[in-house]
Design a protein around this motif. Structure first.
Motif, mmCIF file in Angstrom:
data_model
loop_
_atom_site.group_PDB
_atom_site.id
_atom_site.type_symbol
_atom_site.label_atom_id
_atom_site.label_comp_id
_atom_site.label_asym_id
_atom_site.label_seq_id
_atom_site.Cartn_x
_atom_site.Cartn_y
_atom_site.Cartn_z
ATOM 1 N N PRO A 6 0.741 -1.299 0.017
ATOM 2 C CA PRO A 6 -0.114 0.128 0.067
ATOM 3 C C PRO A 6 0.929 1.245 -0.030
ATOM 4 O O PRO A 6 2.107 1.275 0.280
ATOM 5 C CB PRO A 6 -0.804 -0.080 1.267
ATOM 6 N N SER A 7 0.240 2.235 -0.741
ATOM 7 C CA SER A 7 0.966 3.714 -0.631
ATOM 8 C C SER A 7 0.189 4.481 0.116
ATOM 9 O O SER A 7 -0.088 4.428 1.295
ATOM 10 C CB SER A 7 1.068 3.888 -2.069
ATOM 11 N N ALA A 8 -0.696 5.331 -0.462
ATOM 12 C CA ALA A 8 -1.448 6.296 0.006
ATOM 13 C C ALA A 8 -2.591 6.704 -0.929
ATOM 14 O O ALA A 8 -2.607 6.252 -2.081
ATOM 15 C CB ALA A 8 -0.403 7.673 0.226
ATOM 16 N N LEU A 9 -3.417 7.710 -0.244
ATOM 17 C CA LEU A 9 -4.686 8.169 -1.053
ATOM 18 C C LEU A 9 -3.962 9.704 -1.333
ATOM 19 O O LEU A 9 -3.963 10.361 -0.271
ATOM 20 C CB LEU A 9 -5.783 8.014 -0.189
ATOM 21 N N ILE A 10 -3.910 9.753 -2.643
ATOM 22 C CA ILE A 10 -3.294 11.191 -3.053
ATOM 23 C C ILE A 10 -4.247 11.813 -4.092
ATOM 24 O O ILE A 10 -4.634 11.267 -5.112
ATOM 25 C CB ILE A 10 -1.944 11.324 -3.290
ATOM 26 N N ASN A 11 -4.686 12.880 -3.664
ATOM 27 C CA ASN A 11 -5.666 13.592 -4.667
ATOM 28 C C ASN A 11 -6.717 12.779 -5.227
ATOM 29 O O ASN A 11 -7.162 12.641 -6.318
ATOM 30 C CB ASN A 11 -4.934 14.300 -5.889
ATOM 31 N N GLY A 12 -7.327 11.947 -4.197
ATOM 32 C CA GLY A 12 -8.600 11.323 -4.439
ATOM 33 C C GLY A 12 -8.295 9.734 -5.062
ATOM 34 O O GLY A 12 -9.048 8.843 -5.313
ATOM 35 N N GLN A 13 -6.886 9.707 -5.291
ATOM 36 C CA GLN A 13 -6.295 8.329 -5.907
ATOM 37 C C GLN A 13 -5.697 7.270 -5.025
ATOM 38 O O GLN A 13 -5.145 7.737 -4.032
ATOM 39 C CB GLN A 13 -5.141 8.728 -6.857
ATOM 40 N N ARG A 14 -6.222 6.060 -5.050
ATOM 41 C CA ARG A 14 -5.859 5.073 -3.917
ATOM 42 C C ARG A 14 -4.548 4.469 -4.979
ATOM 43 O O ARG A 14 -4.677 4.008 -6.004
ATOM 44 C CB ARG A 14 -6.764 4.088 -3.693
ATOM 45 N N LEU A 15 -3.336 4.605 -4.207
ATOM 46 C CA LEU A 15 -2.257 4.182 -4.912
ATOM 47 C C LEU A 15 -1.753 2.964 -4.341
ATOM 48 O O LEU A 15 -1.537 2.679 -3.398
ATOM 49 C CB LEU A 15 -1.149 5.119 -5.198
ATOM 50 N N ALA A 16 -0.828 2.022 -5.179
ATOM 51 C CA ALA A 16 -0.348 0.838 -4.787
ATOM 52 C C ALA A 16 1.123 0.695 -5.459
ATOM 53 O O ALA A 16 0.971 1.049 -6.735
ATOM 54 C CB ALA A 16 -1.235 -0.300 -4.752
ATOM 55 N N TYR A 17 1.949 0.041 -4.890
ATOM 56 C CA TYR A 17 3.326 -0.226 -5.513
ATOM 57 C C TYR A 17 3.258 -1.760 -5.804
ATOM 58 O O TYR A 17 2.705 -2.394 -5.408
ATOM 59 C CB TYR A 17 4.668 0.193 -4.862
ATOM 60 N N VAL A 18 3.562 -1.978 -7.257
ATOM 61 C CA VAL A 18 4.134 -3.304 -7.479
ATOM 62 C C VAL A 18 5.603 -3.350 -7.206
ATOM 63 O O VAL A 18 6.448 -2.744 -8.061
ATOM 64 C CB VAL A 18 3.723 -3.345 -9.078
ATOM 65 N N SER A 19 6.016 -4.272 -6.484
ATOM 66 C CA SER A 19 7.691 -4.330 -6.039
ATOM 67 C C SER A 19 8.192 -5.681 -6.334
ATOM 68 O O SER A 19 7.338 -6.639 -6.555
ATOM 69 C CB SER A 19 7.416 -4.222 -4.431
ATOM 70 N N SER A 20 9.378 -5.628 -6.494
ATOM 71 C CA SER A 20 10.132 -6.758 -7.090
ATOM 72 C C SER A 20 10.056 -7.868 -5.859
ATOM 73 O O SER A 20 10.152 -7.686 -4.849
ATOM 74 C CB SER A 20 11.502 -6.430 -7.323
ATOM 75 N N PRO A 21 9.665 -9.256 -6.262
ATOM 76 C CA PRO A 21 9.552 -10.306 -5.260
ATOM 77 C C PRO A 21 11.183 -10.907 -4.997
ATOM 78 O O PRO A 21 11.124 -11.619 -3.919
ATOM 79 C CB PRO A 21 8.768 -11.151 -6.104
ATOM 80 N N THR A 22 12.134 -10.611 -5.559
ATOM 81 C CA THR A 22 13.300 -10.784 -5.265
ATOM 82 C C THR A 22 14.489 -9.935 -5.981
ATOM 83 O O THR A 22 14.084 -8.914 -6.437
ATOM 84 C CB THR A 22 13.623 -12.301 -5.683
ATOM 85 N N ILE A 23 15.739 -10.286 -5.745
ATOM 86 C CA ILE A 23 16.892 -9.364 -6.386
ATOM 87 C C ILE A 23 16.943 -10.118 -7.786
ATOM 88 O O ILE A 23 17.076 -11.360 -7.875
ATOM 89 C CB ILE A 23 17.958 -9.412 -5.395
#
Length: 93
Positions: A6-23
């Motif tokens: 999860p990230s944040a609710l910014i200007n009415g947008q609910r944002l999420a990061y897609v992150s690397s599962p490994t190196i």
């Protein structure tokens, strides 16, 4: 493993990061990772290549790509953000 956090609710947008599962080295599917592209939970958007073989990057929340933070061929670390999605789903830490 961390894939979407999860990230944040910014200007009415609910944002999420897609992150690397490994190196490893990032290999994105260019047909699924363009800004504005709609993704659904379960979509595989690419792979991380490391010494043990390719590890898929699977989306866990549905949403629209609003910004790419990493590019093909880039070395990424575990949990490093790759994409930012705008989602309507409720995000849990």
């Amino acid at each position: 493993c961390k894939k979407n956090k999860p990230s944040a609710l910014i200007n009415g947008q609910r944002l999420a990061y897609v992150s690397s599962p490994t190196i490893g080295q990032l290999s994105l599917n260019s047909s699924k990772t363009q800004n504005g592209q709609l993704l659904k939970a379960g979509d595989i958007i690419g792979e991380i290549h490391n010494g043990t073989g390719p590890i898929p990057i699977t989306i866990t929340v549905s949403g629209k790509i609003i910004h790419a933070l990493a590019s093909n061929g880039q070395s990424v670390g575990y949990g490093e953000p790759i994409l930012i999605l705008e989602t309507t789903e409720v995000l849990r830490p």
